[in-house]
Design a protein around this motif. Sequence first.
Motif, PDB file in Angstrom:
ATOM      1  N   GLY A  89       0.808  -1.216   0.000  1.00 39.76           N
ATOM      2  CA  GLY A  89       0.000   0.000   0.000  1.00 39.76           C
ATOM      3  C   GLY A  89       0.837   1.259   0.000  1.00 39.76           C
ATOM      4  O   GLY A  89       0.524   2.240  -0.691  1.00 39.76           O
ATOM      5  N   VAL A  90       1.944   1.267   0.766  1.00 43.48           N
ATOM      6  CA  VAL A  90       2.818   2.447   0.789  1.00 43.48           C
ATOM      7  C   VAL A  90       3.478   2.651  -0.572  1.00 43.48           C
ATOM      8  O   VAL A  90       3.621   3.790  -1.041  1.00 43.48           O
ATOM      9  N   LEU A  91       3.880   1.568  -1.216  1.00 38.69           N
ATOM     10  CA  LEU A  91       4.491   1.712  -2.541  1.00 38.69           C
ATOM     11  C   LEU A  91       3.495   2.270  -3.552  1.00 38.69           C
ATOM     12  O   LEU A  91       3.879   3.041  -4.445  1.00 38.69           O
ATOM     13  N   ILE A  92       2.232   1.900  -3.428  1.00 38.45           N
ATOM     14  CA  ILE A  92       1.224   2.415  -4.364  1.00 38.45           C
ATOM     15  C   ILE A  92       0.920   3.879  -4.073  1.00 38.45           C
ATOM     16  O   ILE A  92       1.012   4.743  -4.949  1.00 38.45           O
ATOM     17  N   VAL A  93       0.562   4.181  -2.816  1.00 38.53           N
ATOM     18  CA  VAL A  93       0.171   5.552  -2.471  1.00 38.53           C
ATOM     19  C   VAL A  93       1.378   6.493  -2.524  1.00 38.53           C
ATOM     20  O   VAL A  93       1.380   7.514  -3.223  1.00 38.53           O
ATOM     21  N   GLY A  94       2.410   6.156  -1.774  1.00 35.30           N
ATOM     22  CA  GLY A  94       3.593   7.014  -1.753  1.00 35.30           C
ATOM     23  C   GLY A  94       4.328   7.037  -3.065  1.00 35.30           C
ATOM     24  O   GLY A  94       4.896   8.073  -3.450  1.00 35.30           O
ATOM     25  N   VAL A  96       3.063   6.734  -6.185  1.00 35.41           N
ATOM     26  CA  VAL A  96       2.361   7.583  -7.159  1.00 35.41           C
ATOM     27  C   VAL A  96       2.591   9.058  -6.848  1.00 35.41           C
ATOM     28  O   VAL A  96       2.954   9.854  -7.733  1.00 35.41           O
ATOM     29  N   VAL A  97       2.410   9.447  -5.592  1.00 33.44           N
ATOM     30  CA  VAL A  97       2.574  10.858  -5.220  1.00 33.44           C
ATOM     31  C   VAL A  97       4.034  11.285  -5.352  1.00 33.44           C
ATOM     32  O   VAL A  97       4.342  12.372  -5.864  1.00 33.44           O
ATOM     33  N   GLY A  98       4.966  10.449  -4.896  1.00 33.94           N
ATOM     34  CA  GLY A  98       6.377  10.808  -4.946  1.00 33.94           C
ATOM     35  C   GLY A  98       6.912  10.914  -6.360  1.00 33.94           C
ATOM     36  O   GLY A  98       7.647  11.862  -6.687  1.00 33.94           O
ATOM     37  N   ILE A  99       6.565   9.968  -7.224  1.00 33.19           N
ATOM     38  CA  ILE A  99       7.032  10.030  -8.608  1.00 33.19           C
ATOM     39  C   ILE A  99       6.420  11.225  -9.331  1.00 33.19           C
ATOM     40  O   ILE A  99       7.102  11.938 -10.084  1.00 33.19           O
ATOM     41  N   ALA A 100       5.134  11.474  -9.099  1.00 34.04           N
ATOM     42  CA  ALA A 100       4.504  12.645  -9.706  1.00 34.04           C
ATOM     43  C   ALA A 100       5.158  13.938  -9.226  1.00 34.04           C
ATOM     44  O   ALA A 100       5.405  14.877 -10.014  1.00 34.04           O
ATOM     45  N   GLY A 101       5.480  14.008  -7.931  1.00 24.76           N
ATOM     46  CA  GLY A 101       6.152  15.199  -7.406  1.00 24.76           C
ATOM     47  C   GLY A 101       7.534  15.379  -7.985  1.00 24.76           C
ATOM     48  O   GLY A 101       7.952  16.501  -8.320  1.00 24.76           O
ATOM     49  N   GLY A 102       8.285  14.294  -8.126  1.00 22.04           N
ATOM     50  CA  GLY A 102       9.613  14.393  -8.723  1.00 22.04           C
ATOM     51  C   GLY A 102       9.568  14.823 -10.178  1.00 22.04           C
ATOM     52  O   GLY A 102      10.384  15.640 -10.629  1.00 22.04           O
ATOM     53  N   LEU A 103       8.609  14.309 -10.937  1.00 23.33           N
ATOM     54  CA  LEU A 103       8.457  14.725 -12.340  1.00 23.33           C
ATOM     55  C   LEU A 103       8.076  16.200 -12.427  1.00 23.33           C
ATOM     56  O   LEU A 103       8.571  16.929 -13.300  1.00 23.33           O
ATOM     57  N   SER A 158       3.208   6.733   3.957  1.00 24.22           N
ATOM     58  CA  SER A 158       3.401   7.371   2.653  1.00 24.22           C
ATOM     59  C   SER A 158       3.940   8.788   2.813  1.00 24.22           C
ATOM     60  O   SER A 158       4.844   9.222   2.076  1.00 24.22           O
ATOM     61  N   VAL A 159       3.400   9.527   3.785  1.00 17.22           N
ATOM     62  CA  VAL A 159       3.931  10.864   4.066  1.00 17.22           C
ATOM     63  C   VAL A 159       5.394  10.783   4.482  1.00 17.22           C
ATOM     64  O   VAL A 159       6.207  11.656   4.139  1.00 17.22           O
ATOM     65  N   VAL A 161       7.678   8.534   3.455  1.00 17.04           N
ATOM     66  CA  VAL A 161       8.606   8.126   2.394  1.00 17.04           C
ATOM     67  C   VAL A 161       8.514   8.987   1.142  1.00 17.04           C
ATOM     68  O   VAL A 161       9.397   8.899   0.280  1.00 17.04           O
ATOM     69  N   ILE A 162       7.485   9.797   1.003  1.00 16.56           N
ATOM     70  CA  ILE A 162       7.325  10.603  -0.213  1.00 16.56           C
ATOM     71  C   ILE A 162       8.535  11.503  -0.477  1.00 16.56           C
ATOM     72  O   ILE A 162       8.975  11.623  -1.637  1.00 16.56           O
ATOM     73  N   PRO A 163       9.134  12.172   0.528  1.00 20.54           N
ATOM     74  CA  PRO A 163      10.310  13.007   0.220  1.00 20.54           C
ATOM     75  C   PRO A 163      11.454  12.231  -0.424  1.00 20.54           C
ATOM     76  O   PRO A 163      12.137  12.748  -1.307  1.00 20.54           O
ATOM     77  N   TYR A 164      11.678  10.998  -0.012  1.00 13.16           N
ATOM     78  CA  TYR A 164      12.771  10.208  -0.582  1.00 13.16           C
ATOM     79  C   TYR A 164      12.466   9.832  -2.028  1.00 13.16           C
ATOM     80  O   TYR A 164      13.342   9.915  -2.902  1.00 13.16           O
ATOM     81  N   ILE A 165      11.240   9.410  -2.297  1.00 17.26           N
ATOM     82  CA  ILE A 165      10.876   9.054  -3.671  1.00 17.26           C
ATOM     83  C   ILE A 165      10.921  10.280  -4.566  1.00 17.26           C
ATOM     84  O   ILE A 165      11.397  10.227  -5.711  1.00 17.26           O
ATOM     85  N   THR A 166      10.440  11.413  -4.065  1.00 17.53           N
ATOM     86  CA  THR A 166      10.446  12.645  -4.850  1.00 17.53           C
ATOM     87  C   THR A 166      11.868  13.065  -5.205  1.00 17.53           C
ATOM     88  O   THR A 166      12.156  13.427  -6.355  1.00 17.53           O
ATOM     89  N   LYS A 167      12.755  13.011  -4.242  1.00 18.44           N
ATOM     90  CA  LYS A 167      14.132  13.445  -4.481  1.00 18.44           C
ATOM     91  C   LYS A 167      14.828  12.550  -5.487  1.00 18.44           C
ATOM     92  O   LYS A 167      15.485  13.037  -6.427  1.00 18.44           O
ATOM     93  N   THR A 168      14.737  11.241  -5.316  1.00 14.06           N
ATOM     94  CA  THR A 168      15.408  10.331  -6.239  1.00 14.06           C
ATOM     95  C   THR A 168      14.821  10.428  -7.639  1.00 14.06           C
ATOM     96  O   THR A 168      15.545  10.346  -8.634  1.00 14.06           O
ATOM     97  N   THR A 169      13.501  10.612  -7.734  1.00 16.05           N
ATOM     98  CA  THR A 169      12.884  10.753  -9.053  1.00 16.05           C
ATOM     99  C   THR A 169      13.346  12.037  -9.738  1.00 16.05           C
ATOM    100  O   THR A 169      13.684  12.035 -10.930  1.00 16.05           O
TER     101      THR A 169
END
Length: 334
Positions: A89-94, A96-103, A158-159, A161-169
Amino acid sequence: MTVTDAAAGERRRVSAEGSFGRRRARNGVMWTLCSVALALVVIPVVWLLAGVVAQAVPDWHWNVLTTNQIGNGGGLLNAIEGTFLIVVGVLIVGGVVGIAGGLYLAEYSAAGHGSLLRGASEVLAGVPSIVLGYVGYVSLVVAFHWGFSLLAAWIVLSVLVIPYITKTTEVAVRNVPTAYREGGEALGMRSGYLLRRLVLRPALPGIVTGLIVAAAISLGETAPLLYTAGYNAKGPSGALTHSPVGYLTYDVFTFYNEPYKSAHHLAYQAALLLIVLVVVLIIVSRFIVSYSQRYSPDRQQKMSRRHRPGPQPTEALSVQGLGEAVSPPPPTGA
């Protein structure tokens, strides 16, 4: 050669030898410090892994994977299922939001707006996880009347881990060469198609790295889940709210402090399962990154250099400094 020149040459030789000796000494000191730093990282990890394996393996039973917890004993099936649901669930929610934020930060945001969002993301990454868990408890569990539930755990983690996904993306997308975008625009590609076909594919290894970090954080967190997911000795019911779920870190955190041997065994076995899951996660991520790197610009450049034909004999001679023009053989009748 005069006596003065000989003395000057001797001084230069002695100075050069002294400088070389100092460089060797500094090099040895730096290598020693690097070795000590590596040992400070590796030794505790090896000690921890060896301790967990030594405590868990002698009392291991395979029914731990197939039975639920019963009092202070039983198995860990309920915790394994709950951990799996939480991570997915975290991979799906976080994700989607993190990759979209990084893009958005890499491709569409204005300079000032992007700096503000990056600063906010870095601040969010520095918030302690237990604080996020308490905020989730007050807002989701109590105020929204969700109770201890899977959905509350998904949102809080999700809140986290989102910063980490956003930064790496963002970093992965920014590292894609500009020539890819210019080539796609020259061919008349639409913005969405260009982003999907020419930008995301080379950036996929970096994006996968962020998702793996998010999954590892979700596996190892305890404090936010204590406030949001609660705990349940039974398997997940499938309900998103008003249904606590079990997870492996709770067993490690709680059962280790119990005065019963069976609880201690469960704690060590849960820790062993967490270690195995992290190792499997790393191996799977390596396969995914290796598969996706065929679109990486660096890999394509290396492959092009690898398959580039070698120099001709004349070019090889010129590289070695022996490339003088070779006179043709004399005519037969000469």
